[in-house]
Design a protein around this motif. Structure first.
Motif, short mmCIF file in Angstrom:
data_model
loop_
_atom_site.label_atom_id
_atom_site.label_comp_id
_atom_site.label_asym_id
_atom_site.label_seq_id
_atom_site.Cartn_x
_atom_site.Cartn_y
_atom_site.Cartn_z
N LEU A 55 -7.98 4.51 -0.40
CA LEU A 55 -7.56 3.75 0.78
C LEU A 55 -8.25 4.27 2.04
CD1 LEU A 55 -3.72 3.44 0.00
CD2 LEU A 55 -5.53 1.76 -0.42
N SER A 56 -9.54 3.98 2.16
CA SER A 56 -10.25 4.33 3.40
C SER A 56 -9.76 3.48 4.56
CB SER A 56 -11.76 4.14 3.21
OG SER A 56 -12.07 2.81 2.86
N ARG A 57 -9.23 2.32 4.27
CA ARG A 57 -8.59 1.47 5.27
C ARG A 57 -7.13 1.26 4.85
NH1 ARG A 57 -12.83 -1.32 7.96
NH2 ARG A 57 -14.60 0.11 7.88
N LEU A 62 0.81 -1.22 0.00
CA LEU A 62 0.00 0.00 0.00
C LEU A 62 0.83 1.27 0.00
CD1 LEU A 62 -2.88 -0.74 2.56
CD2 LEU A 62 -2.93 -0.92 0.06
N PHE A 63 1.97 1.25 0.70
CA PHE A 63 2.67 2.49 0.98
C PHE A 63 4.03 2.60 0.32
CE2 PHE A 63 -0.16 1.99 4.82
CZ PHE A 63 -1.12 2.85 4.32
N ASN A 64 4.36 1.66 -0.56
CA ASN A 64 5.49 1.84 -1.47
C ASN A 64 5.10 2.95 -2.45
OD1 ASN A 64 7.67 1.60 -3.20
ND2 ASN A 64 7.41 -0.59 -3.56
N SER A 65 6.04 3.76 -2.86
CA SER A 65 5.73 4.84 -3.81
C SER A 65 6.05 4.40 -5.23
CB SER A 65 6.49 6.12 -3.45
OG SER A 65 7.88 5.87 -3.33
N TYR A 66 7.35 4.30 -5.55
CA TYR A 66 7.71 3.83 -6.89
C TYR A 66 9.04 3.10 -6.88
CZ TYR A 66 9.03 8.77 -6.43
OH TYR A 66 9.44 9.99 -5.96
N TYR A 67 9.31 2.39 -5.78
CA TYR A 67 10.50 1.55 -5.71
C TYR A 67 10.15 0.19 -6.31
CZ TYR A 67 12.11 5.09 -2.39
OH TYR A 67 12.47 6.28 -1.80
N SER A 104 11.94 -2.15 -7.46
CA SER A 104 12.74 -3.27 -7.00
C SER A 104 12.36 -3.73 -5.59
CB SER A 104 14.22 -2.91 -7.03
OG SER A 104 14.49 -1.78 -6.21
N ALA A 105 11.53 -2.94 -4.90
CA ALA A 105 11.10 -3.31 -3.55
C ALA A 105 9.81 -4.12 -3.56
CB ALA A 105 10.92 -2.07 -2.68
N GLY A 106 9.21 -4.30 -4.74
CA GLY A 106 8.00 -5.10 -4.82
C GLY A 106 6.86 -4.38 -5.50
N PRO A 107 5.70 -5.04 -5.63
CA PRO A 107 4.54 -4.43 -6.29
C PRO A 107 4.03 -3.21 -5.53
CG PRO A 107 3.95 -6.53 -5.28
CD PRO A 107 5.43 -6.41 -5.17
#
Length: 433
Positions: free
Chosen positions: A107-109, A87-92, A94-97
């Motif tokens: 994202l209300s939750r 949910l909180f990855n921005s645009y890395y 290589s760190a995953g989807p």
């Protein structure tokens, strides 16, 4: 917006004093919480356009950064919530989807309270690592970089919530207690410089003692022809003259892409100005337009058209940095509790350049490209700067919503030419025969 990479270990790296870094970490984290405090849970999940992000997402993403790149770098680490890594990855990449940026407002939750609990827990884990002396040199460097990353998001939180509130038909204020100051802009003068070979950029960090992002290095020499730089940014009143003289109706002043965009979106004044040009929407709600204050929320296309109309041009980033080198990092920033969070006219006049730092980011004529010898740093964090060196333009100097201790003369901000929601303005330059 901006960023950098955590460098590989290097025995020549400058030492970071852990207690000073912990104090900085806690102060930056507290500043983010204070900026979010005026917002309700409903406010904090609004995403008014694809380029903006909800305040709640900024609070979570900056926390994710520390969890993902400091805490989770250790084998066996138990994530606070494994689903939030998505949910909180921005645009890395290589760190995953990654959850799609334009859909962050859905994202209300988790709720705002859960995100604040997340921040508190990660802060507690970081403090324990400091207390145990359980942080490597690499961890300390990543933590320092992360504090600067969070300060970028503090600025974005303010610019994004301003756009969200402006998009609301009620036009609510972020804060109704922001001071409103007026002054008189000093007469615009031209400060001339002879042709010279100058050094710009920053020495590579962490080998150098002062922090700088990787896109600011390496330091290198540039031939700067003779030029003159305006003594201050262009004011609202001067921009009014551009409008009255048909600036938005004269295609010869505009880049082709800018003219097409301005025509398609019916631009005829800066973003956040009222139709009659007497008021502007601010983080304090609607306020009378101060003719003497620096004009802001201009796209690169508007800044460039204004410069052509004035018989001038935008400065290159080498010219800007040469002029700013050695100047004190003083100005209208976001730091104090009494900050206006809006550009201000500066009463004082005097020799030299005024308002180089703070108030408004100043568009330059320079495309955001790598400096000679630039190398992206290894690892996931190396994605942050280099891959955006296409289709972006450089801005310099910081703004009224930039933390002061985040700024330096070599700092390179960058946005695409159509961007208007940042506190971006213009300082003119011209060639000398």
């Amino acid at each position: 917006m901006l960023g950098s990479a955590a460098p590989a270990a290097n025995t020549r790296d400058s030492a970071i004093e852990p207690q000073a870094l912990l104090a900085r970490y806690l102060a930056v984290r507290a500043s983010s919480a204070a900026l979010a405090a005026p917002l309700s849970a409903e406010d904090a999940m609004v995403q008014s356009m694809d380029d903006a992000s909800p305040a709640k997402w900024h609070l979570a993403h900056t926390t994710w950064f520390f969890e993902r790149f400091v805490l989770a770098a250790r084998d066996g680490y138990a994530a606070f919530n494994p689903q939030w890594d998505y949910l909180f990855n921005s645009y890395y990449q290589s760190a995953g989807p990654i959850h799609a940026r334009p859909r962050r407002g859905l994202l209300s939750r988790p709720g705002l309270t859960e995100v604040l609990d997340y921040r508190a827990e990660i802060d507690a884990r970081i403090r324990r690592r400091f207390a145990d002396g359980d942080l490597s040199n690499h961890d300390l460097r990543t933590l320092l970089l992360g504090t600067h990353h969070e300060q970028q998001h503090q600025e974005l939180l303010l610019t994004d919530i301003k756009h969200a509130f402006w998009s609301n038909p009620l036009k609510p204020a972020y804060r109704d207690d922001l001071p409103m100051r007026t002054g008189r802009a000093a007469p615009l003068r031209w400060i001339a410089r002879e042709e010279a070979i100058v050094e710009i950029g920053a020495a590579p960090w962490p080998q150098a003692p002062a922090f700088a992002y990787d896109n600011e290095s390496p330091r290198h020499r540039v031939l700067v022809p003779a030029y003159a730089l305006a003594s201050r940014p262009i004011s609202n009143g001067e921009y009014r003259q551009f409008i009255a003289d048909g600036g938005y109706r004269t295609p010869a002043l505009w880049m082709s892409e800018g003219w097409a965009l301005a025509d398609a979106q019916a631009w005829n004044r800066p973003l956040y100005w009222s139709e009659d040009g007497r008021r502007e929407f601010t983080l304090g709600g609607w306020r009378p337009l101060d003719s003497h204050a620096p004009v802001c929320h201009l796209s690169y296309f508007e800044a460039d058209a204004l410069a052509r109309w004035a018989g001038a041009r935008l400065p290159t980033e080498a010219e800007w940095e040469q002029a700013a080198a050695g100047a004190a990092i003083e100005g209208n920033f976001a730091d104090p509790a009494t900050a206006a969070l809006h550009p201000q006219a500066l009463d004082a006049s005097g020799p030299g350049l005024r308002q180089l730092f703070g108030d408004v980011w100043e568009w330059t004529a320079s495309a955001y490209t790598p400096y000679p010898g630039f190398r992206a740093l290894p690892g996931s964090l190396g994605e942050y700067n280099g891959k955006f060196m296409c289709g972006q333009w450089v801005l310099r100097g910081g703004s009224c919503v930039t933390p002061r201790d985040h700024m330096r003369a070599s700092y390179r901000n960058f946005f695409p030419p159509p961007a208007r929601w940042q506190f971006s303005g213009v300082r003119l330059a011209k060639d000398l025969a």
